[in-house]
Design an enzyme around this catalytic site. Structure first.
Site, PDB file in Angstrom:
ATOM      1  N   HIS A  70     -64.695  18.952 -26.017  1.00 11.94           N
ATOM      2  CA  HIS A  70     -65.430  19.494 -24.874  1.00 11.94           C
ATOM      3  C   HIS A  70     -66.643  18.619 -24.606  1.00 11.94           C
ATOM      4  O   HIS A  70     -67.260  18.100 -25.542  1.00 11.94           O
ATOM      5  CB  HIS A  70     -65.879  20.938 -25.160  1.00 11.94           C
ATOM      6  CG  HIS A  70     -66.278  21.662 -23.923  1.00 11.94           C
ATOM      7  ND1 HIS A  70     -67.532  21.564 -23.386  1.00 11.94           N
ATOM      8  CD2 HIS A  70     -65.568  22.465 -23.101  1.00 11.94           C
ATOM      9  CE1 HIS A  70     -67.574  22.290 -22.284  1.00 11.94           C
ATOM     10  NE2 HIS A  70     -66.400  22.853 -22.085  1.00 11.94           N
TER      11      HIS A  70
ATOM     12  N   ASP B  70     -59.036  26.034 -22.749  1.00 12.71           N
ATOM     13  CA  ASP B  70     -57.657  25.883 -22.287  1.00 12.71           C
ATOM     14  C   ASP B  70     -56.631  25.976 -23.409  1.00 12.71           C
ATOM     15  O   ASP B  70     -55.449  26.174 -23.159  1.00 12.71           O
ATOM     16  CB  ASP B  70     -57.499  24.525 -21.571  1.00 12.71           C
ATOM     17  CG  ASP B  70     -58.332  24.481 -20.312  1.00 12.71           C
ATOM     18  OD1 ASP B  70     -58.234  25.417 -19.523  1.00 12.71           O
ATOM     19  OD2 ASP B  70     -59.096  23.513 -20.143  1.00 12.71           O
TER      20      ASP B  70
HETATM   21  C1  COA Z   1     -63.037  17.367 -22.558  1.00 11.04           C
HETATM   22  C2  COA Z   1     -63.235  15.884 -22.795  1.00 11.04           C
HETATM   23  C3  COA Z   1     -63.031  15.120 -21.490  1.00 11.04           C
HETATM   24  C4  COA Z   1     -64.652  15.645 -23.318  1.00 11.04           C
HETATM   25  O1  COA Z   1     -64.770  14.277 -23.479  1.00 11.04           O
HETATM   26  P1  COA Z   1     -66.062  13.583 -24.095  1.00 11.04           P
HETATM   27  O2  COA Z   1     -67.297  14.260 -23.595  1.00 11.04           O
HETATM   28  O3  COA Z   1     -65.926  12.135 -23.843  1.00 11.04           O
HETATM   29  O4  COA Z   1     -65.885  13.893 -25.625  1.00 11.04           O
HETATM   30  P2  COA Z   1     -66.575  13.169 -26.848  1.00 11.04           P
HETATM   31  O5  COA Z   1     -67.693  12.304 -26.399  1.00 11.04           O
HETATM   32  O6  COA Z   1     -66.881  14.218 -27.850  1.00 11.04           O
HETATM   33  O7  COA Z   1     -65.427  12.232 -27.434  1.00 11.04           O
HETATM   34  C5  COA Z   1     -65.633  11.568 -28.644  1.00 11.04           C
HETATM   35  C6  COA Z   1     -64.391  10.761 -28.985  1.00 11.04           C
HETATM   36  O8  COA Z   1     -63.292  11.635 -29.199  1.00 11.04           O
HETATM   37  C7  COA Z   1     -62.237  11.343 -28.324  1.00 11.04           C
HETATM   38  N1  COA Z   1     -61.632  12.583 -27.903  1.00 11.04           N
HETATM   39  C8  COA Z   1     -62.280  13.666 -27.408  1.00 11.04           C
HETATM   40  N2  COA Z   1     -61.389  14.611 -27.111  1.00 11.04           N
HETATM   41  C9  COA Z   1     -60.183  14.109 -27.430  1.00 11.04           C
HETATM   42  C10 COA Z   1     -58.868  14.609 -27.336  1.00 11.04           C
HETATM   43  N3  COA Z   1     -58.624  15.827 -26.850  1.00 11.04           N
HETATM   44  N4  COA Z   1     -57.847  13.839 -27.763  1.00 11.04           N
HETATM   45  C11 COA Z   1     -58.068  12.608 -28.263  1.00 11.04           C
HETATM   46  N5  COA Z   1     -59.299  12.080 -28.361  1.00 11.04           N
HETATM   47  C12 COA Z   1     -60.333  12.814 -27.944  1.00 11.04           C
HETATM   48  C13 COA Z   1     -62.894  10.615 -27.178  1.00 11.04           C
HETATM   49  O9  COA Z   1     -61.958   9.825 -26.473  1.00 11.04           O
HETATM   50  C14 COA Z   1     -63.945   9.824 -27.877  1.00 11.04           C
HETATM   51  O10 COA Z   1     -63.322   8.743 -28.519  1.00 11.04           O
HETATM   52  P3  COA Z   1     -64.063   7.316 -28.643  1.00 11.04           P
HETATM   53  O11 COA Z   1     -65.358   7.593 -29.356  1.00 11.04           O
HETATM   54  O12 COA Z   1     -63.100   6.486 -29.417  1.00 11.04           O
HETATM   55  O13 COA Z   1     -64.268   6.853 -27.217  1.00 11.04           O
HETATM   56  C15 COA Z   1     -62.245  15.378 -23.865  1.00 11.04           C
HETATM   57  O14 COA Z   1     -62.490  16.054 -25.057  1.00 11.04           O
HETATM   58  C16 COA Z   1     -60.825  15.520 -23.415  1.00 11.04           C
HETATM   59  O15 COA Z   1     -60.329  14.704 -22.633  1.00 11.04           O
HETATM   60  N6  COA Z   1     -60.105  16.569 -23.927  1.00 11.04           N
HETATM   61  C17 COA Z   1     -58.717  16.781 -23.554  1.00 11.04           C
HETATM   62  C18 COA Z   1     -58.601  17.362 -22.142  1.00 11.04           C
HETATM   63  C19 COA Z   1     -59.028  18.803 -22.107  1.00 11.04           C
HETATM   64  O16 COA Z   1     -58.669  19.605 -22.946  1.00 11.04           O
HETATM   65  N7  COA Z   1     -59.808  19.133 -21.073  1.00 11.04           N
HETATM   66  C20 COA Z   1     -60.314  20.482 -20.855  1.00 11.04           C
HETATM   67  C21 COA Z   1     -61.787  20.520 -21.059  1.00 11.04           C
HETATM   68  S1  COA Z   1     -62.431  22.160 -20.982  1.00 11.04           S
END
Ligand code: COA
Length: 390
Positions: free
Chosen positions: A261, A318
């Site tokens: 998130h 979700d």
């Molecule tokens: C929601 C989301 C966009 C937040 O992204 P964010 O703010 O960039 O999250 P973070 O900064 O904590 O990410 C840290 C690392 O974990 C990875 N990561 C975070 N969520 C991940 C996931 N669901 N699957 C794989 N990797 C993930 C990121 O790519 C990042 O990797 P990096 O450091 O190698 O670039 C992301 O977690 C995501 O795409 N989740 C899946 C989609 C989803 O469930 N969306 C609904 C949101 S309510």
């Protein structure tokens, strides 16, 4: 051209003040107008929460009856809107239909372009009442069935299932669906709410702002994630496949949907409410497979993210919504429209705040800056080559 600017997608940038919602990521706390989400989910209904969001007040019994009656009177769609839906290809995704129908509803609002707080609240109520009818009508139209009219006396949740199947749902399933609507109703400046507020800040009308928000919600990094979670669970199939699936995703740098998130880095409080709901509905309908798969994916996913990326990861709203809605019998591409049916209450509250906040807190037109990193040929600009010489 190299740029010192990192694209952070506005993370951590405060762009406006709001009285509607507080998402406290560090402490995993969510408040709607000062009330904890746990209390709202367990002790109130979606109608009460919609009233709270739009009127900044928990309704007393008279206000609630009045509000519920008004919702009931607003559920029916203009016949022209049903006709318009009947002309659409049956393959059109329901989120696209919903977005288009909200834009079309503007054509049926005789009071536009006038705007005032009472008019805005009435419009909001109309949208909250009509979105479930649109989603249910499209569910039938795309199966070449006649839409079913909403019936008075049923709650929004009961009506929604009734308008899809023609049968009243199990009372407990309807209660839990209503609770899911409470959990999804509001979440501060997320992507779709920001879209709604940005459009509202131009003084465009509520239908324009809400249809923009629906477009934003449809993406898989936002509301579209619940549908993608279910597709992922189906693709994994059995518990034994979970570990290799997550390992493969991490190796390829691909996403595991429903995990992570942008704000909650220590867990999403809504998950603690949704997890037992998914279990209860699974047990009630005699199919706990998808609940158990989700629980196992949470356990294995957390462990593998820690091991391979040294990252504490938690499920988001979700994650358990997917198995919940699936066992409630909803088609997978309806999960995100259901999210919209609830979040429209939050969007409208924000649109109203954007347009009617008191002077001290009045937002201004959103107009961020960007850094140009494209071609630069000097202060005179690039030489324009005539068409025959390009
Ligand atoms: C929601 C989301 C966009 C937040 O992204 P964010 O703010 O960039 O999250 P973070 O900064 O904590 O990410 C840290 C690392 O974990 C990875 N990561 C975070 N969520 C991940 C996931 N669901 N699957 C794989 N990797 C993930 C990121 O790519 C990042 O990797 P990096 O450091 O190698 O670039 C992301 O977690 C995501 O795409 N989740 C899946 C989609 C989803 O469930 N969306 C609904 C949101 S309510």
């Amino acid at each position: 051209m190299d740029s010192p600017i990192k694209n952070i997608g506005l993370r951590g940038v405060v762009i406006a003040s709001t009285k509607i919602c507080d998402v406290d990521g560090a402490n995993s706390r969510l408040l709607y107008r000062g009330y904890l989400i746990q209390d709202l989910a367990m002790e109130t209904t979606f109608a009460e929460v919609a009233h709270l969001l739009l009127h900044d007040k928990m309704p007393d019994i008279h206000e609630l009856v009045n509000f519920t009656n008004q919702l009931e009177r607003n559920r029916t769609l203009p016949p022209n809107l049903i006709c318009a839906m009947q002309t659409r290809p049956v393959t059109t995704p329901p989120m696209d239909i919903l977005q288009a129908c909200v834009a079309l509803l503007a054509h049926h609002d005789d009071s536009l372009p006038e705007n005032s707080l009472p008019l805005a609240r009435n419009r909001a109520m109309g949208l909250i009442a009509k979105l479930p009818t649109v989603v249910a009508a499209w569910t039938r139209i795309r199966q070449r069935l006649e839409p079913i009219e909403p019936v008075p006396g049923l709650s929004m949740a009961e009506n929604f299932f009734y308008m899809i199947t023609g049968e009243r749902p199990d009372r407990r399933i309807a209660e839990l669906f209503d609770r899911a609507l409470v959990l999804h109703a509001e979440h501060a400046f997320n992507a779709s709410t920001f879209a709604a507020r940005e459009v509202a800040s131009t003084r465009a009308h509520m239908y324009a702002a809400v249809s923009a928000a629906i477009g934003s919600l449809s993406g898989e990094l936002h509301g579209g994630a619940n549908t993608r979670v279910m597709e992922m669970l189906k693709a994994i199939g059995t518990k034994e496949n979970i570990k290799p699936f997550v390992e493969d995703k991490l190796e390829k740098g691909e996403l595991v949907m429903g995990l992570g998130h942008a704000v909650y880095k220590n867990g999403d409080p809504r998950v603690e409410i949704l997890r037992p709901m998914s279990k209860e509905v699974g047990e009630r309908v005699g199919d706990t497979h998808w609940y158990e798969m989700t629980e196992e994916l949470e356990r294995v996913g957390k462990a593998l993210f820690k091991e391979k990326k040294d990252l504490e990861i938690f499920p988001n709203v979700d994650f358990y919504s997917a198995s919940l809605y699936h066992t409630m019998g909803l088609a997978h591409d309806l999960f995100t429209p259901v999210f919209a049916m609830s979040r429209v209450a939050g969007w409208c509250a924000h649109i109203i705040e954007e347009q009617f906040a008191d002077e001290a807190h009045k937002p201004v037109l959103y107009r961020p800056e960007s850094e140009y990193i494209g071609t630069y040929c000097g202060p005179e600009g690039c030489t324009l080559v005539p068409m025959d010489k390009r």
